[in-house]
Design an enzyme around this catalytic site. Structure first.
Site, PDB file in Angstrom:
ATOM      1  N   ASN A   1      -3.599   2.192 -13.916  1.00 38.10           N
ATOM      2  CA  ASN A   1      -2.674   1.286 -13.227  1.00 38.10           C
ATOM      3  C   ASN A   1      -1.272   1.881 -13.294  1.00 38.10           C
ATOM      4  O   ASN A   1      -0.967   2.658 -14.190  1.00 38.10           O
ATOM      5  CB  ASN A   1      -2.683  -0.078 -13.937  1.00 38.10           C
ATOM      6  CG  ASN A   1      -1.782  -1.096 -13.255  1.00 38.10           C
ATOM      7  OD1 ASN A   1      -1.745  -1.188 -12.021  1.00 38.10           O
ATOM      8  ND2 ASN A   1      -1.047  -1.860 -14.038  1.00 38.10           N
TER       9      ASN A   1
ATOM     10  N   ASN B   1       1.899   2.978  -2.614  1.00 42.48           N
ATOM     11  CA  ASN B   1       1.312   3.917  -3.579  1.00 42.48           C
ATOM     12  C   ASN B   1       0.021   4.523  -3.039  1.00 42.48           C
ATOM     13  O   ASN B   1      -0.199   5.730  -3.145  1.00 42.48           O
ATOM     14  CB  ASN B   1       1.048   3.209  -4.911  1.00 42.48           C
ATOM     15  CG  ASN B   1       2.292   3.153  -5.777  1.00 42.48           C
ATOM     16  OD1 ASN B   1       2.743   4.175  -6.288  1.00 42.48           O
ATOM     17  ND2 ASN B   1       2.867   1.974  -5.920  1.00 42.48           N
TER      18      ASN B   1
ATOM     19  N   MET C   1      -3.182  -7.414  -7.885  1.00 36.46           N
ATOM     20  CA  MET C   1      -2.528  -8.493  -8.628  1.00 36.46           C
ATOM     21  C   MET C   1      -3.496  -9.344  -9.460  1.00 36.46           C
ATOM     22  O   MET C   1      -3.219 -10.509  -9.719  1.00 36.46           O
ATOM     23  CB  MET C   1      -1.718  -9.375  -7.678  1.00 36.46           C
ATOM     24  CG  MET C   1      -0.619  -8.621  -6.926  1.00 36.46           C
ATOM     25  SD  MET C   1       0.513  -7.732  -8.023  1.00 36.46           S
ATOM     26  CE  MET C   1       1.466  -9.108  -8.641  1.00 36.46           C
TER      27      MET C   1
ATOM     28  N   GLY D   1       0.795  -1.226   0.000  1.00 36.50           N
ATOM     29  CA  GLY D   1       0.000   0.000   0.000  1.00 36.50           C
ATOM     30  C   GLY D   1       0.826   1.274   0.000  1.00 36.50           C
ATOM     31  O   GLY D   1       0.331   2.333   0.376  1.00 36.50           O
TER      32      GLY D   1
ATOM     33  N   ILE E   1      -6.236  -9.478 -12.978  1.00 38.28           N
ATOM     34  CA  ILE E   1      -6.677  -8.847 -14.225  1.00 38.28           C
ATOM     35  C   ILE E   1      -8.164  -8.528 -14.095  1.00 38.28           C
ATOM     36  O   ILE E   1      -8.938  -9.360 -13.607  1.00 38.28           O
ATOM     37  CB  ILE E   1      -6.432  -9.818 -15.401  1.00 38.28           C
ATOM     38  CG1 ILE E   1      -4.931 -10.022 -15.573  1.00 38.28           C
ATOM     39  CG2 ILE E   1      -7.068  -9.314 -16.683  1.00 38.28           C
ATOM     40  CD1 ILE E   1      -4.585 -11.221 -16.415  1.00 38.28           C
ATOM     41  N   LEU E   2      -8.554  -7.327 -14.524  1.00 40.69           N
ATOM     42  CA  LEU E   2      -9.976  -6.959 -14.482  1.00 40.69           C
ATOM     43  C   LEU E   2     -10.613  -7.330 -15.816  1.00 40.69           C
ATOM     44  O   LEU E   2     -10.039  -7.088 -16.874  1.00 40.69           O
ATOM     45  CB  LEU E   2     -10.114  -5.461 -14.212  1.00 40.69           C
ATOM     46  CG  LEU E   2      -9.544  -5.020 -12.867  1.00 40.69           C
ATOM     47  CD1 LEU E   2      -9.552  -3.492 -12.769  1.00 40.69           C
ATOM     48  CD2 LEU E   2     -10.310  -5.627 -11.702  1.00 40.69           C
TER      49      LEU E   2
ATOM     50  N   HIS F   1       2.753   0.584 -13.474  1.00 36.01           N
ATOM     51  CA  HIS F   1       3.551  -0.622 -13.743  1.00 36.01           C
ATOM     52  C   HIS F   1       5.036  -0.269 -13.616  1.00 36.01           C
ATOM     53  O   HIS F   1       5.470   0.767 -14.124  1.00 36.01           O
ATOM     54  CB  HIS F   1       3.238  -1.133 -15.154  1.00 36.01           C
ATOM     55  CG  HIS F   1       3.991  -2.378 -15.469  1.00 36.01           C
ATOM     56  ND1 HIS F   1       3.647  -3.618 -14.963  1.00 36.01           N
ATOM     57  CD2 HIS F   1       5.121  -2.580 -16.207  1.00 36.01           C
ATOM     58  CE1 HIS F   1       4.502  -4.518 -15.379  1.00 36.01           C
ATOM     59  NE2 HIS F   1       5.414  -3.924 -16.136  1.00 36.01           N
TER      60      HIS F   1
HETATM   61  C1  GRF Z   1       4.133  -1.290  -7.161  1.00 31.72           C
HETATM   62  O1  GRF Z   1       5.522  -1.325  -7.236  1.00 31.72           O
HETATM   63  C2  GRF Z   1       3.515  -1.322  -8.548  1.00 31.72           C
HETATM   64  O2  GRF Z   1       4.416  -1.011  -9.538  1.00 31.72           O
HETATM   65  C3  GRF Z   1       3.115  -2.742  -8.749  1.00 31.72           C
HETATM   66  O3  GRF Z   1       2.842  -3.233  -7.471  1.00 31.72           O
HETATM   67  C4  GRF Z   1       3.584  -2.520  -6.492  1.00 31.72           C
HETATM   68  C5  GRF Z   1       2.656  -2.188  -5.378  1.00 31.72           C
HETATM   69  O4  GRF Z   1       3.313  -1.725  -4.252  1.00 31.72           O
HETATM   70  N1  GRF Z   1       2.009  -2.794  -9.702  1.00 31.72           N
HETATM   71  P1  GRF Z   1       2.464  -1.009  -3.089  1.00 31.72           P
HETATM   72  O5  GRF Z   1       1.414  -1.998  -2.611  1.00 31.72           O
HETATM   73  O6  GRF Z   1       1.870   0.244  -3.647  1.00 31.72           O
HETATM   74  O7  GRF Z   1       3.492  -0.744  -2.008  1.00 31.72           O
END
Ligand code: GRF
Length: 210
Positions: free
Chosen positions: A114, A19, A97, A17, A99-100, A116
């Site tokens: 999203n 992000n 994690m 979490g 796919i929608l 990536h």
């Molecule tokens: C991020 O590094 C993003 O690139 C990938 O999953 C990770 C999620 O990390 N899709 P967090 O849960 O936001 O710490």
């Protein structure tokens, strides 16, 4: 035209979490003219749930059903229902994690993004930072994109580069990419909230803030 109500974000995550936390803080600082209205998660003990609750953000675990890489139909319907009930303007995938599928993407057409951890279209899929390191590229980065039914294949909204250093390990590179994500994602969501991003085919056009 100035929006009267704050832009509402629904965040989907499965992991730590970081992000989500960065986006929530950007809302509080006023960098994003909006609020995190709801966090939904498919992993019962994921850090994102605790981080959301610490910040007073409504957060729910919804069991994904029997599949490993997607939600089953009942679960997907529940995710849609909760996000609609929370009246979200944008669905933000932040380490989610799964796919929608079509029904979800139709429910929030053009409103699912999203992040990536590579410069797409290079290195889609899992552990993109490790894929880049193993391949031997000198520059990688992160990409914010609209979500379509493919894997990391939707129109690109924003990218930022991260150099790969001779001393890098998968862990050190991943950390620098995540620092980059925490800058790029809030900045991009702010531009979406301010209506500064439009589409021409697959191309996204940014208008600068006045
Ligand atoms: C991020 O590094 C993003 O690139 C990938 O999953 C990770 C999620 O990390 N899709 P967090 O849960 O936001 O710490």
């Amino acid at each position: 035209m100035i929006r009267q109500t704050p832009y509402r974000l629904g965040i989907l995550g499965s992991g730590k979490g970081s992000n989500m936390a960065g986006i929530a803080e950007a809302c509080i600082r006023g960098q994003i003219p909006g609020q995190v209205a709801l966090v939904l998660c498919d992993v019962g003990d994921a850090g994102i749930l605790a981080k959301a609750k610490e910040r007073g953000i409504p957060a729910q675990y919804i069991a994904p059903g029997k599949f490993r890489t997607k939600l089953d139909d009942d679960a997907e319907r529940l995710y849609i229902e909760r996000l609609r009930h929370a009246e979200v303007d944008l669905v933000v995938m932040a380490g989610f994690m799964r796919i929608l599928k079509g029904e979800f993407l139709r429910a929030f057409a053009g409103r699912v993004v999203n992040i990536h951890p590579s410069l797409l279209p290079a290195f889609p899929g899992l552990q993109a930072w490790k894929q880049a390191l193993d391949y031997g590229v000198k520059v990688t980065g992160c990409t914010v994109h609209f979500v379509d039914q493919g894997v990391d294949s939707g129109p690109i909204i924003a990218q930022e580069t991260v150099p790969i250093l001779p001393t890098d390990t998968a862990t050190s590179l991943h950390e620098r990419i995540q620092d980059c994500e925490r800058r790029l994602y809030p900045r991009t969501i702010a531009a979406l909230a301010e209506g500064r991003i439009s589409m021409r085919g697959r191309q996204t056009i940014w208008t600068s803030s006045s």
